[in-house]
Design a protein around this motif. Sequence first.
Motif, PDB file in Angstrom:
ATOM      1  N   LEU A  37       0.867  -1.192   0.000  1.00 56.39           N
ATOM      2  CA  LEU A  37       0.000   0.000   0.000  1.00 56.39           C
ATOM      3  C   LEU A  37       0.895   1.231   0.000  1.00 56.39           C
ATOM      4  CD1 LEU A  37      -2.733   1.463   0.236  1.00 56.39           C
ATOM      5  CD2 LEU A  37      -2.613   1.155   2.721  1.00 56.39           C
ATOM      6  N   ASP A  38       0.771   2.041  -1.037  1.00 60.22           N
ATOM      7  CA  ASP A  38       1.636   3.220  -1.145  1.00 60.22           C
ATOM      8  C   ASP A  38       0.875   4.332  -1.872  1.00 60.22           C
ATOM      9  OD1 ASP A  38       5.051   3.516  -1.083  1.00 60.22           O
ATOM     10  OD2 ASP A  38       3.856   5.058  -2.058  1.00 60.22           O
ATOM     11  N   LYS A  39       1.015   5.538  -1.354  1.00 58.62           N
ATOM     12  CA  LYS A  39       0.327   6.688  -1.944  1.00 58.62           C
ATOM     13  C   LYS A  39       1.069   7.200  -3.186  1.00 58.62           C
ATOM     14  CE  LYS A  39      -1.261  11.246  -0.320  1.00 58.62           C
ATOM     15  NZ  LYS A  39      -1.202  12.178   0.823  1.00 58.62           N
TER      16      LYS A  39
ATOM     17  N   PRO B 120      10.954  18.355  13.319  1.00 55.54           N
ATOM     18  CA  PRO B 120       9.536  18.007  13.128  1.00 55.54           C
ATOM     19  C   PRO B 120       9.378  16.561  12.625  1.00 55.54           C
ATOM     20  CG  PRO B 120       9.971  20.202  12.282  1.00 55.54           C
ATOM     21  CD  PRO B 120      11.308  19.619  12.656  1.00 55.54           C
ATOM     22  N   TYR B 121      10.325  16.092  11.788  1.00 63.71           N
ATOM     23  CA  TYR B 121      10.271  14.693  11.327  1.00 63.71           C
ATOM     24  C   TYR B 121      10.359  13.740  12.522  1.00 63.71           C
ATOM     25  CZ  TYR B 121      12.283  10.205   9.843  1.00 63.71           C
ATOM     26  OH  TYR B 121      12.558   8.858   9.698  1.00 63.71           O
ATOM     27  N   SER B 122      11.417  13.891  13.326  1.00 67.56           N
ATOM     28  CA  SER B 122      11.593  12.925  14.423  1.00 67.56           C
ATOM     29  C   SER B 122      10.496  13.076  15.482  1.00 67.56           C
ATOM     30  CB  SER B 122      12.993  13.031  15.033  1.00 67.56           C
ATOM     31  OG  SER B 122      13.281  14.331  15.452  1.00 67.56           O
TER      32      SER B 122
ATOM     33  N   SER C   5       7.367  13.702  14.805  1.00 66.52           N
ATOM     34  CA  SER C   5       6.200  12.965  14.302  1.00 66.52           C
ATOM     35  C   SER C   5       6.421  11.454  14.426  1.00 66.52           C
ATOM     36  CB  SER C   5       5.890  13.365  12.849  1.00 66.52           C
ATOM     37  OG  SER C   5       6.931  12.953  11.986  1.00 66.52           O
ATOM     38  N   LYS C   6       7.656  10.988  14.208  1.00 64.50           N
ATOM     39  CA  LYS C   6       7.940   9.554  14.368  1.00 64.50           C
ATOM     40  C   LYS C   6       7.827   9.160  15.847  1.00 64.50           C
ATOM     41  CE  LYS C   6       9.269   6.938  11.616  1.00 64.50           C
ATOM     42  NZ  LYS C   6       8.526   6.022  10.710  1.00 64.50           N
ATOM     43  N   THR C   7       8.230  10.053  16.743  1.00 58.30           N
ATOM     44  CA  THR C   7       8.135   9.763  18.179  1.00 58.30           C
ATOM     45  C   THR C   7       6.679   9.646  18.604  1.00 58.30           C
ATOM     46  OG1 THR C   7      10.156  11.032  18.515  1.00 58.30           O
ATOM     47  CG2 THR C   7       8.845  10.580  20.474  1.00 58.30           C
TER      48      THR C   7
HETATM   49  N1  LIG Z   1      16.045   6.014   5.251  1.00 58.05           N
HETATM   50  C1  LIG Z   1      16.601   5.782   6.432  1.00 58.05           C
HETATM   51  O1  LIG Z   1      17.820   5.900   6.579  1.00 58.05           O
HETATM   52  C2  LIG Z   1      15.743   5.355   7.610  1.00 58.05           C
HETATM   53  C3  LIG Z   1      16.371   4.981   8.799  1.00 58.05           C
HETATM   54  C4  LIG Z   1      15.585   4.546   9.864  1.00 58.05           C
HETATM   55  C5  LIG Z   1      14.214   4.485   9.733  1.00 58.05           C
HETATM   56  N2  LIG Z   1      13.608   4.869   8.571  1.00 58.05           N
HETATM   57  C6  LIG Z   1      12.146   4.756   8.468  1.00 58.05           C
HETATM   58  O2  LIG Z   1      11.894   3.782   7.470  1.00 58.05           O
HETATM   59  C7  LIG Z   1      10.664   4.084   6.791  1.00 58.05           C
HETATM   60  C8  LIG Z   1      10.907   4.112   5.297  1.00 58.05           C
HETATM   61  O3  LIG Z   1      11.895   5.085   5.007  1.00 58.05           O
HETATM   62  P1  LIG Z   1      12.395   5.342   3.517  1.00 58.05           P
HETATM   63  O4  LIG Z   1      13.729   5.957   3.601  1.00 58.05           O
HETATM   64  O5  LIG Z   1      12.181   4.138   2.715  1.00 58.05           O
HETATM   65  O6  LIG Z   1      11.358   6.451   3.067  1.00 58.05           O
HETATM   66  P2  LIG Z   1      10.921   6.935   1.609  1.00 58.05           P
HETATM   67  O7  LIG Z   1      10.642   8.381   1.784  1.00 58.05           O
HETATM   68  O8  LIG Z   1      11.894   6.490   0.568  1.00 58.05           O
HETATM   69  O9  LIG Z   1       9.571   6.140   1.330  1.00 58.05           O
HETATM   70  C9  LIG Z   1       8.364   6.417   1.980  1.00 58.05           C
HETATM   71  C10 LIG Z   1       7.241   5.773   1.180  1.00 58.05           C
HETATM   72  O10 LIG Z   1       6.008   6.020   1.875  1.00 58.05           O
HETATM   73  C11 LIG Z   1       5.024   6.413   0.920  1.00 58.05           C
HETATM   74  N3  LIG Z   1       4.022   7.248   1.600  1.00 58.05           N
HETATM   75  C12 LIG Z   1       4.203   8.485   2.114  1.00 58.05           C
HETATM   76  N4  LIG Z   1       3.045   8.940   2.632  1.00 58.05           N
HETATM   77  C13 LIG Z   1       2.119   7.947   2.466  1.00 58.05           C
HETATM   78  C14 LIG Z   1       0.754   7.806   2.805  1.00 58.05           C
HETATM   79  N5  LIG Z   1       0.095   8.791   3.446  1.00 58.05           N
HETATM   80  N6  LIG Z   1       0.122   6.658   2.507  1.00 58.05           N
HETATM   81  C15 LIG Z   1       0.770   5.654   1.849  1.00 58.05           C
HETATM   82  N7  LIG Z   1       2.061   5.742   1.482  1.00 58.05           N
HETATM   83  C16 LIG Z   1       2.733   6.871   1.790  1.00 58.05           C
HETATM   84  C17 LIG Z   1       5.793   7.165  -0.157  1.00 58.05           C
HETATM   85  O11 LIG Z   1       5.073   7.224  -1.379  1.00 58.05           O
HETATM   86  C18 LIG Z   1       7.072   6.340  -0.235  1.00 58.05           C
HETATM   87  O12 LIG Z   1       6.936   5.293  -1.175  1.00 58.05           O
HETATM   88  C19 LIG Z   1      10.177   5.416   7.347  1.00 58.05           C
HETATM   89  O13 LIG Z   1       9.171   5.156   8.296  1.00 58.05           O
HETATM   90  C20 LIG Z   1      11.420   6.006   8.025  1.00 58.05           C
HETATM   91  O14 LIG Z   1      11.060   6.821   9.114  1.00 58.05           O
HETATM   92  C21 LIG Z   1      14.347   5.310   7.495  1.00 58.05           C
END
Ligand SMILES: NC(=O)c1ccc[n+]([C@@H]2O[C@H](COP(=O)([O-])OP(=O)(O)OC[C@H]3O[C@@H](n4cnc5c(N)ncnc54)[C@H](O)[C@@H]3O)[C@@H](O)[C@H]2O)c1
Length: 341
Positions: A33-35, A153-155, A157-159
């Motif tokens: 599921l991806d937007k 703001p990113y961290s 929201s994740k918290t």
């Molecule tokens: N990249 C890193 O180094 C890292 C490290 C630790 C944790 N994370 C976490 O891992 C997860 C994935 O990170 P990433 O780097 O692959 O991110 P990314 O930005 O590459 O991918 C995010 C995906 O989520 C989709 N998305 C966004 N909003 C959406 C919604 N409302 N509904 C459905 N899909 C939606 C986007 O289309 C995209 O495909 C995130 O939760 C991030 O916080 C990332």
Amino acid sequence: MRTTLVTGSAGFIGSNFVRMLRGRNEPVRVICLDKLTYCGNLANVADIVDKDRVVFVRGDICDAALVAELWKQYDIREVVHFAAESHVDRSILDSGPFVQTNIVGTQVLLDTARKLGCDRYLQVSTDEVYGSLPEHDKSAMFTEETPLAPNSPYSASKTAADCMVRAYFHTFGLPVLTTRCSNNYGPYHFPEKMIPLFVTNLMEGKKVPLYGDGMNIRDWLYVVDHCDAIWTVLNKGKPGEVYNIGGNNEMTNREVTEIVLREMGKPWDQWVQYVKDRPGHDRRYAIDASKIRRELGWEPKYRFDTAIRQTIQWYKDNETWWRAIKSGEYLTYYEKQYVSR
Ligand SMILES: NC(=O)c1ccc[n+]([C@@H]2O[C@H](COP(=O)([O-])OP(=O)(O)OC[C@H]3O[C@@H](n4cnc5c(N)ncnc54)[C@H](O)[C@@H]3O)[C@@H](O)[C@H]2O)c1
């Protein structure tokens, strides 16, 4: 065969995760599921989508009716939740989408899981929820007990999302698991993040923009190791627990830049452009991943020196992929972020 909902599966880590499952022929049917926001790219998974094992649905995790419909249609019993707004710099420009997707979206998934049933729910979180460590005390590391202290703001929201996950375990007994990982690198990484940005800029004959003094420290993990850790936690983790994931591979941004430049045969003086530091830029992240090693037997398999070489080669072999991205909306963002500074 079990059915697993994988959100954000057209993004960087989500697509690598689905590829890993297919590559290993794990006995699981995946509903993606991806937007497809600016960083979601169907091309990341298009070649592995099929009717039986990998189903792709374009949709928003905040859409409760859609999520419930998918749950019932595919008899979903498991969730791996990657979908997020994930770029700190964009959260500084506008935090609205971060609150919506990262907090409200997580709440929608949790609530659907609670109402319609779920055997395992895995929240993919980040080490950034712990805030920043002092750079001179190398013994200080984030453990799962480190208090949450987000600075962007990113961290933040994740918290908030992590706190909702915790609350659904304690209040409703939902079998949740949380992973908190350090910085990832590898194929399919959106080229606004440091490593793919630097590699593709150099290929385009552009300088690499290095924030501040370049001395911010991150722990780097190859994306396939992260995906393997997530699969391990999903299968062997204890509900209600948090697992830190890291590569024990701390480097300053300057060191990473030096390695990328060296691998690409570019001298520092001609190819590095210092840019004004990110506001509130966390100085150091370092992960203590001893719990997942001790309790679940997970270990990273890739070394940075070889995996970074493979990563650079992937961007060289897949120019059409990143050149298609580095246009349109991307250019507007790039101008705002680096050129006007
Ligand atoms: N990249 C890193 O180094 C890292 C490290 C630790 C944790 N994370 C976490 O891992 C997860 C994935 O990170 P990433 O780097 O692959 O991110 P990314 O930005 O590459 O991918 C995010 C995906 O989520 C989709 N998305 C966004 N909003 C959406 C919604 N409302 N509904 C459905 N899909 C939606 C986007 O289309 C995209 O495909 C995130 O939760 C991030 O916080 C990332």
